[in-house]
Design a protein around this motif. Structure first.
Motif, PDB file in Angstrom:
ATOM      1  N   ALA A  14       1.122  -1.171  -0.104  1.00 46.77           N
ATOM      2  CA  ALA A  14      -0.267  -0.414  -0.027  1.00 46.77           C
ATOM      3  C   ALA A  14       0.361   0.927  -0.226  1.00 46.77           C
ATOM      4  CB  ALA A  14      -1.049  -0.155   0.797  1.00 46.77           C
ATOM      5  N   PRO A  16       2.437   4.902  -2.392  1.00 47.58           N
ATOM      6  CA  PRO A  16       1.630   5.714  -3.365  1.00 47.58           C
ATOM      7  C   PRO A  16       1.022   4.890  -4.782  1.00 47.58           C
ATOM      8  CG  PRO A  16       3.881   6.315  -2.790  1.00 47.58           C
ATOM      9  CD  PRO A  16       4.003   5.070  -2.279  1.00 47.58           C
ATOM     10  N   GLY A  18       0.665   1.289  -4.964  1.00 46.76           N
ATOM     11  CA  GLY A  18      -0.627   0.607  -4.504  1.00 46.76           C
ATOM     12  C   GLY A  18      -1.782   1.292  -4.749  1.00 46.76           C
ATOM     13  N   GLN A  43       3.649   4.892   6.403  1.00 45.30           N
ATOM     14  CA  GLN A  43       3.311   5.709   5.378  1.00 45.30           C
ATOM     15  C   GLN A  43       4.339   7.684   6.012  1.00 45.30           C
ATOM     16  OE1 GLN A  43       0.943   4.666   3.277  1.00 45.30           O
ATOM     17  NE2 GLN A  43       1.784   2.731   2.361  1.00 45.30           N
ATOM     18  N   ARG A  48      10.746  11.951   2.217  1.00 41.97           N
ATOM     19  CA  ARG A  48      10.833  12.333   0.845  1.00 41.97           C
ATOM     20  C   ARG A  48       9.479  13.190   0.342  1.00 41.97           C
ATOM     21  NH1 ARG A  48      11.033   5.775  -1.897  1.00 41.97           N
ATOM     22  NH2 ARG A  48       9.760   5.808   0.006  1.00 41.97           N
ATOM     23  N   TYR A 106       6.212  12.769   0.747  1.00 42.72           N
ATOM     24  CA  TYR A 106       5.693  11.376   0.406  1.00 42.72           C
ATOM     25  C   TYR A 106       4.657  11.028   1.255  1.00 42.72           C
ATOM     26  CZ  TYR A 106       5.904   6.297  -0.009  1.00 42.72           C
ATOM     27  OH  TYR A 106       5.444   4.806  -0.049  1.00 42.72           O
ATOM     28  N   THR A 129       0.603  -6.830   7.823  1.00 37.58           N
ATOM     29  CA  THR A 129      -0.441  -8.330   7.192  1.00 37.58           C
ATOM     30  C   THR A 129       0.940  -8.926   5.945  1.00 37.58           C
ATOM     31  OG1 THR A 129      -2.440  -8.909   7.618  1.00 37.58           O
ATOM     32  CG2 THR A 129      -1.372  -9.938   5.567  1.00 37.58           C
ATOM     33  N   THR A 130       1.891 -10.043   5.609  1.00 35.06           N
ATOM     34  CA  THR A 130       2.512 -10.676   4.159  1.00 35.06           C
ATOM     35  C   THR A 130       2.461 -11.506   4.239  1.00 35.06           C
ATOM     36  OG1 THR A 130       3.977 -11.647   6.333  1.00 35.06           O
ATOM     37  CG2 THR A 130       4.745  -9.780   5.929  1.00 35.06           C
ATOM     38  N   VAL A 183      18.025  13.563   1.780  1.00 39.85           N
ATOM     39  CA  VAL A 183      17.352  14.284   1.459  1.00 39.85           C
ATOM     40  C   VAL A 183      17.281  14.907   2.710  1.00 39.85           C
ATOM     41  CG1 VAL A 183      15.940  12.240   0.043  1.00 39.85           C
ATOM     42  CG2 VAL A 183      15.646  12.634   1.971  1.00 39.85           C
ATOM     43  N   VAL A 218      17.529  17.620  -2.586  1.00 35.85           N
ATOM     44  CA  VAL A 218      17.985  15.658  -3.205  1.00 35.85           C
ATOM     45  C   VAL A 218      19.587  15.867  -3.839  1.00 35.85           C
ATOM     46  CG1 VAL A 218      17.643  13.201  -4.344  1.00 35.85           C
ATOM     47  CG2 VAL A 218      15.763  14.927  -3.890  1.00 35.85           C
ATOM     48  N   GLY A 279       4.948  -0.301 -10.933  1.00 36.52           N
ATOM     49  CA  GLY A 279       5.559   1.041  -9.480  1.00 36.52           C
ATOM     50  C   GLY A 279       7.086   0.502  -9.542  1.00 36.52           C
ATOM     51  N   PRO A 287      16.784   9.102  -8.932  1.00 35.06           N
ATOM     52  CA  PRO A 287      15.847   9.933  -8.978  1.00 35.06           C
ATOM     53  C   PRO A 287      15.484  11.032  -9.106  1.00 35.06           C
ATOM     54  CG  PRO A 287      17.155   9.947  -6.503  1.00 35.06           C
ATOM     55  CD  PRO A 287      17.349   8.435  -7.534  1.00 35.06           C
ATOM     56  N   GLN A 291      11.241  10.302 -11.770  1.00 35.28           N
ATOM     57  CA  GLN A 291      10.772   9.992 -12.324  1.00 35.28           C
ATOM     58  C   GLN A 291       9.699   9.017 -11.960  1.00 35.28           C
ATOM     59  OE1 GLN A 291      10.464  10.727 -16.528  1.00 35.28           O
ATOM     60  NE2 GLN A 291      10.475  12.314 -15.527  1.00 35.28           N
ATOM     61  N   PHE A 293       8.113   7.962  -9.503  1.00 38.12           N
ATOM     62  CA  PHE A 293       6.230   7.304  -8.474  1.00 38.12           C
ATOM     63  C   PHE A 293       5.470   7.965  -9.925  1.00 38.12           C
ATOM     64  CE2 PHE A 293       2.649  10.034  -7.558  1.00 38.12           C
ATOM     65  CZ  PHE A 293       1.429   8.525  -7.061  1.00 38.12           C
TER      66      PHE A 293
HETATM   67  C1  FAD Z   1      15.403  10.257  -2.803  1.00 39.96           C
HETATM   68  C2  FAD Z   1      14.484   9.286  -3.503  1.00 39.96           C
HETATM   69  C3  FAD Z   1      13.404  10.809  -4.080  1.00 39.96           C
HETATM   70  C4  FAD Z   1      12.993  10.896  -5.068  1.00 39.96           C
HETATM   71  N1  FAD Z   1      12.091  11.588  -6.354  1.00 39.96           N
HETATM   72  C5  FAD Z   1      10.377  10.967  -6.204  1.00 39.96           C
HETATM   73  C6  FAD Z   1      10.740  12.366  -7.302  1.00 39.96           C
HETATM   74  O1  FAD Z   1      10.713  13.618  -7.360  1.00 39.96           O
HETATM   75  N2  FAD Z   1       9.316  12.156  -7.756  1.00 39.96           N
HETATM   76  C7  FAD Z   1       8.763  11.153  -7.995  1.00 39.96           C
HETATM   77  O2  FAD Z   1       7.869  10.883  -9.099  1.00 39.96           O
HETATM   78  N3  FAD Z   1       9.195   9.666  -7.468  1.00 39.96           N
HETATM   79  C8  FAD Z   1      10.247   9.836  -6.783  1.00 39.96           C
HETATM   80  N4  FAD Z   1      11.068   9.062  -6.267  1.00 39.96           N
HETATM   81  C9  FAD Z   1      11.106   8.009  -6.789  1.00 39.96           C
HETATM   82  C10 FAD Z   1       9.801   7.376  -5.835  1.00 39.96           C
HETATM   83  O3  FAD Z   1      10.080   7.701  -4.156  1.00 39.96           O
HETATM   84  C11 FAD Z   1       9.008   5.774  -6.190  1.00 39.96           C
HETATM   85  O4  FAD Z   1       9.218   5.527  -7.500  1.00 39.96           O
HETATM   86  C12 FAD Z   1       7.412   5.745  -5.536  1.00 39.96           C
HETATM   87  O5  FAD Z   1       7.410   5.582  -3.702  1.00 39.96           O
HETATM   88  C13 FAD Z   1       7.669   3.740  -5.806  1.00 39.96           C
HETATM   89  O6  FAD Z   1       6.115   4.074  -5.186  1.00 39.96           O
HETATM   90  P1  FAD Z   1       5.772   2.017  -4.893  1.00 39.96           P
HETATM   91  O7  FAD Z   1       4.030   2.622  -4.035  1.00 39.96           O
HETATM   92  O8  FAD Z   1       5.517   1.208  -6.113  1.00 39.96           O
HETATM   93  O9  FAD Z   1       6.843   1.696  -4.030  1.00 39.96           O
HETATM   94  P2  FAD Z   1       6.901   1.861  -2.447  1.00 39.96           P
HETATM   95  O10 FAD Z   1       6.378   3.385  -2.436  1.00 39.96           O
HETATM   96  O11 FAD Z   1       8.412   1.455  -2.169  1.00 39.96           O
HETATM   97  O12 FAD Z   1       6.047   1.372  -1.829  1.00 39.96           O
HETATM   98  C14 FAD Z   1       5.530  -0.344  -1.397  1.00 39.96           C
HETATM   99  C15 FAD Z   1       4.808  -0.237   0.275  1.00 39.96           C
HETATM  100  O13 FAD Z   1       4.834  -1.740  -0.360  1.00 39.96           O
HETATM  101  C16 FAD Z   1       4.897  -2.660   1.644  1.00 39.96           C
HETATM  102  N5  FAD Z   1       6.184  -3.185   0.931  1.00 39.96           N
HETATM  103  C17 FAD Z   1       6.562  -3.895   1.385  1.00 39.96           C
HETATM  104  N6  FAD Z   1       6.904  -5.282   1.071  1.00 39.96           N
HETATM  105  C18 FAD Z   1       5.537  -5.788   1.276  1.00 39.96           C
HETATM  106  C19 FAD Z   1       5.068  -7.153   1.298  1.00 39.96           C
HETATM  107  N7  FAD Z   1       6.090  -8.437   1.288  1.00 39.96           N
HETATM  108  N8  FAD Z   1       3.855  -7.164   2.232  1.00 39.96           N
HETATM  109  C20 FAD Z   1       3.306  -6.488   1.945  1.00 39.96           C
HETATM  110  N9  FAD Z   1       3.689  -4.674   1.807  1.00 39.96           N
HETATM  111  C21 FAD Z   1       5.075  -4.809   1.407  1.00 39.96           C
HETATM  112  C22 FAD Z   1       5.445  -0.596   1.829  1.00 39.96           C
HETATM  113  O14 FAD Z   1       5.655  -0.776   3.517  1.00 39.96           O
HETATM  114  C23 FAD Z   1       5.481   0.281   1.545  1.00 39.96           C
HETATM  115  O15 FAD Z   1       4.566   0.780   1.252  1.00 39.96           O
HETATM  116  C24 FAD Z   1      11.975   9.608  -5.133  1.00 39.96           C
HETATM  117  C25 FAD Z   1      13.078   8.416  -5.103  1.00 39.96           C
HETATM  118  C26 FAD Z   1      13.956   8.522  -3.701  1.00 39.96           C
HETATM  119  C27 FAD Z   1      14.738   7.250  -3.461  1.00 39.96           C
END
Ligand code: FAD
Length: 385
Positions: A14, A16, A18, A43, A48, A106, A129-130, A183, A218, A279, A287, A291, A293
């Motif tokens: 869950a 952003p 998901g 979260q 970030r 974030y 939950t996993t 950051v 950053v 994602g 970063p 790009q 997110f």
């Molecule tokens: C320093 C930095 C700056 C950034 N700046 C930007 C920006 O300016 N613009 C931009 O578009 N992107 C940016 N990004 C990238 C962005 O943060 C990610 O692309 C985005 O957070 C991805 O979202 P997500 O939901 O795929 O994954 P995540 O944000 O990693 O979320 C994953 C979720 O899954 C959960 N999870 C993990 N494993 C399990 C499991 N086994 N079972 C159940 N739940 C689980 C986690 O707890 C988490 O809640 C940046 C990244 C970094 C590191």
């Protein structure tokens, strides 16, 4: 405990991405289960700040996931290299948009996306939950969940992996940049007027994103240097930042620092039968140029559409094949773009510095090329003619 009737979609993670997928599927005749390993509130403390493109706003707003009151508009982007000539200025007005993008925490984004999620029609939420086992079985996938109240087996037509950056294994192309992003939020001596800065240095890119009345920083550094920088007090950190950025801005205060090691992770296959990765679970990028997110959100939007437009079976092979086809260009060009920027700019070779300067100056003098770069960042591969 086992549920006999398969649910339509089970989403793991869950974050952003998901959460956006859940919102896009809610109320559309599907039974959706969302599984998060932590509490949703965890979260909120993620340090970030994310630059969201105008295209991202256009996807999030109809989903009720746009953190309007917490978003700071980006009106101009200034791109330059430290110690070299040439710069490009991209302006929202010349691209026909009110803002090139917006910057949000974030945590604020995740909190708005998560608001009331468990009460949306057709959605079942499991926090803390996993997933402990996944077994593919023809017309469904059987998933074992470890919940706070015990284990539970669920069958699902489609299992969506949105659990963020994976551990390194051979299902991925993995490339470490040897860099870490530090950051922090800093206060500038003068108002930012909605300008974002991307300054390339031989050690790595430095981004300053307007956020509230300050900047989200950053600062990308070789990992050994980042480790030292993280131990510095506020004054010494501001000194390092000033040296990296140069004299265009002055900084007067800063908040706590946090670090993120950087690598490129590209999943080789986006799908297996009845499973799909979106994602950061599908691709984790550097970063630079913000790009990650934005790309992941487009993954969620395209997958949701493939599911709505398909028949009653959410995990039907035709849905997944359509998804893979539609995401190919966007993910590959976004990864190549960010990776190329890091490689071309993270060095101090005189001929390359000259070539970069000429490139930045040429872009600045050529409005159509500048507009194309801006459109590519706003809409992803949809910007291609
Ligand atoms: C320093 C930095 C700056 C950034 N700046 C930007 C920006 O300016 N613009 C931009 O578009 N992107 C940016 N990004 C990238 C962005 O943060 C990610 O692309 C985005 O957070 C991805 O979202 P997500 O939901 O795929 O994954 P995540 O944000 O990693 O979320 C994953 C979720 O899954 C959960 N999870 C993990 N494993 C399990 C499991 N086994 N079972 C159940 N739940 C689980 C986690 O707890 C988490 O809640 C940046 C990244 C970094 C590191």
């Amino acid at each position: 405990m086992a549920d006999a009737t398969p649910v339509d979609v089970l989403i793991v993670g869950a974050g952003p991405v998901g959460l956006s997928l859940v919102r896009a599927l809610a109320g559309r005749r599907f039974r959706v289960v969302l599984v998060e390993r932590s509490a949703l509130t965890a979260q909120r403390s993620d340090p970030r700040a994310l630059a969201l493109s105008e295209g991202a706003r256009q996807i999030l707003e109809p989903l009720g996931g746009w953190p309007a009151s917490a978003a700071t508009a980006i009106r101009t982007i200034h791109v330059s290299q430290r110690g070299g000539f040439g710069r490009t200025l991209i302006e929202a007005a010349e691209c026909g948009v009110a803002a090139l993008g917006h910057v949000v925490h974030y945590g604020e984004l995740a909190s708005v996306l998560a608001g009331g999620i468990g009460e949306l029609p057709g959605i079942e939420l499991h926090e803390n939950t996993t997933v402990t086992a996944v077994i593919h079985g023809g017309d469904a996938v059987r998933v074992t969940l470890r919940t706070p109240t015990g284990d539970r087996d669920i069958a699902t037509r489609l299992l969506v992996h949105a659990e963020g950056a994976p551990m390194q294994d051979d299902t991925f192309r993995f490339l470490s940049y040897g860099q870490t992003a530090v950051v922090a939020e800093v206060t500038p001596a003068s108002p930012h007027s909605g300008r974002a800065w991307e300054r390339f240095t031989p050690e790595g890119p430095l981004a300053l994103l307007p956020l509230g009345t300050g900047y989200a920083v950053v600062l990308t550094l070789p990992t050994a240097h980042a480790t030292v920088v993280l131990t510095l007090d506020d004054e010494a950190f501001l000194g390092i930042l000033q040296t990296h950025f140069g004299g265009d801005l002055k900084f007067t205060a800063c908040g706590p620092r946090a670090a993120f090691p950087l690598a490129l992770r590209m999943r080789r296959e986006l799908t297996t039968p009845r499973q799909v990765w979106i994602g950061n679970a599908a691709q984790t990028l550097h970063p630079v140029s913000g790009q990650g997110f934005n790309l992941g959100l487009r993954d969620a939007a395209v997958l949701a559409e493939a599911i709505w437009r398909g028949g009653p079976d959410a995990g039907a092979p035709i849905n997944l094949a359509g998804y893979v086809h539609r995401r190919r260009l966007d993910r590959l060009t976004s990864a190549a773009f960010t990776d190329g920027l890091v490689r071309v700019f993270s060095n101090d070779l005189a001929p390359l510095r000259l070539a970069r300067g000429i490139g930045l100056a040429a872009l600045d003098l050529c409005p159509p090329a500048r507009r194309f770069v801006a459109r590519r960042m706003i809409w992803g591969a949809r910007a291609w003619p």
